[in-house]
Design an enzyme around this catalytic site. Sequence first.
Site, PDB file in Angstrom:
ATOM      1  N   LEU A   1      34.118  42.289  38.169  1.00  0.00           N
ATOM      2  CA  LEU A   1      35.490  41.964  38.583  1.00  0.00           C
ATOM      3  C   LEU A   1      35.672  40.492  38.951  1.00  0.00           C
ATOM      4  O   LEU A   1      36.745  39.927  38.733  1.00  0.00           O
ATOM      5  CB  LEU A   1      35.832  42.836  39.811  1.00  0.00           C
ATOM      6  CG  LEU A   1      37.084  42.491  40.604  1.00  0.00           C
ATOM      7  CD1 LEU A   1      38.320  42.981  39.845  1.00  0.00           C
ATOM      8  CD2 LEU A   1      37.049  43.157  41.994  1.00  0.00           C
ATOM      9  N   TYR A   2      34.646  39.875  39.548  1.00  0.00           N
ATOM     10  CA  TYR A   2      34.850  38.573  40.197  1.00  0.00           C
ATOM     11  C   TYR A   2      35.245  37.494  39.199  1.00  0.00           C
ATOM     12  O   TYR A   2      34.604  37.297  38.173  1.00  0.00           O
ATOM     13  CB  TYR A   2      33.593  38.126  40.951  1.00  0.00           C
ATOM     14  CG  TYR A   2      33.227  39.028  42.131  1.00  0.00           C
ATOM     15  CD1 TYR A   2      34.138  39.926  42.661  1.00  0.00           C
ATOM     16  CD2 TYR A   2      31.962  38.969  42.703  1.00  0.00           C
ATOM     17  CE1 TYR A   2      33.811  40.749  43.721  1.00  0.00           C
ATOM     18  CE2 TYR A   2      31.619  39.786  43.771  1.00  0.00           C
ATOM     19  CZ  TYR A   2      32.557  40.689  44.264  1.00  0.00           C
ATOM     20  OH  TYR A   2      32.218  41.505  45.318  1.00  0.00           O
ATOM     21  N   THR A   3      36.310  36.806  39.589  1.00  0.00           N
ATOM     22  CA  THR A   3      36.850  35.673  38.811  1.00  0.00           C
ATOM     23  C   THR A   3      36.842  35.969  37.300  1.00  0.00           C
ATOM     24  O   THR A   3      36.451  35.130  36.493  1.00  0.00           O
ATOM     25  CB  THR A   3      36.084  34.363  39.131  1.00  0.00           C
ATOM     26  OG1 THR A   3      34.670  34.602  39.008  1.00  0.00           O
ATOM     27  CG2 THR A   3      36.363  33.885  40.542  1.00  0.00           C
TER      28      THR A   3
END
Length: 379
Positions: free
Chosen positions: A59-61
Amino acid sequence: MKLDSYTLLGRSGLRVSPIALGTMTFGTEWGWGADEAAAQRLFDLYVDEGGNFIDTADLYTEGTSETWVGRFTAARGLRERLVIATKYTYNAQPGNPNAGGNHRKNLLRALDGSLKRLGTDYIDLYYLHTWDRMTPADEVMRAMDDAVRAGKIRYVGLSDVPAWYAGRAQTLADWRGFEPVAAMQVEYSLIERNAEHEFADLATQLGMGLVPWSPLGMGVLSGKYRPSQAGAQGTQGPGGVSGTGRLQTVGPKPPPGFDKLSPRNFAIVGELEQVSHEVNRPMAQVALNWLYQKRGVASIIVGATKAAQLAESLGALDFTLAPELLARLDVASEPAHPFPYYMFADGHQSRIHGQVNVRAAPANHAHAQRVPAPTAEPT
Ligand SMILES: NC(=O)c1ccc[n+]([C@@H]2O[C@H](COP(=O)([O-])OP(=O)(O)OC[C@H]3O[C@@H](n4cnc5c(N)ncnc54)[C@H](OP(=O)(O)O)[C@@H]3O)[C@@H](O)[C@H]2O)c1
């Protein structure tokens, strides 16, 4: 305590540093992260200090975090030394319900994507990121176990699930011979202590290492945000708040989890500031040191956008807070005890035990097992 003084993760034999590097800030896509050069500095600082535990997620960035973690790791030839943890659950394909969720199809899809972005053929610790409220725990644990047996992941973790769900997952693993849950990620800090109601017992009784996230309350416990009488530099909360950082980028109606600039939290920051003055340590270090003393905690994931912030956090475990100072912080940050937890407080319990003290034998995993520090070479 240095970062190369290790903790066993849950009931597993995996050795992890007591402080993990969070990489949710690797990338500028979300408006409050670090660019590639700054992220590289954070990574280098962490591994040069001896840290081995890196936390990311698909999910991150929008995938940048995993891509940079893979790139930085490969450039320094550190794949074997590092314990790389990532997570699956969130959906990056609007309109396709099977590209998100906890189920087998999505787990295998997401896992292959993470392996590709990280540029590796195995992940050390694979987490279910957040409960989807529908996939049975049986399916998740079996799919995780299949991925372990396929050599794609080494250890299994859960994050942001109810304790009953984690207890069921671990019991299934024990009875069916699946790879057990080694790590449980929870939001846990001086301003968010609800994990203590169930997760400390879960961790110590069922053998999972607690891995707290947002241990500084997204920056609140560094002391940089202040209630402001004189007009608002920032926008959260009544009267405005001064200080700049992630929590000032989210506007007047912060999403759930980002609503941290409250009068209650500022009262806790007040006591933290007093204790910090008394021990002559930065507030962030005192907040992290307090957290590391908590039952079941194996490794704390810290976040940073700047090397100076990370350097401060990495020094958090090389001093000891006196019991009376820990107790003052406990009192100032005491969480509410709604039903059924008030039934477990001393008053009710003493009526159960006939007004005498009864002490249970310590649990097998009363605290995360810490690998002994190296001793001097025998002469
Ligand atoms: N499983 C989950 O659901 C979940 C959820 C959230 C996070 N996580 C993981 O946990 C990691 C840590 O979370 P987090 O970033 O929220 O942790 P945090 O340590 O509570 O907050 C870190 C942020 O606080 C600010 N900060 C840190 N040290 C500071 C200092 N000394 N002085 C001033 N400001 C300081 C920085 O933001 P600014 O510079 O912008 O102010 C920094 O990015 C993430 O990277 C991720 O890996 C997991």
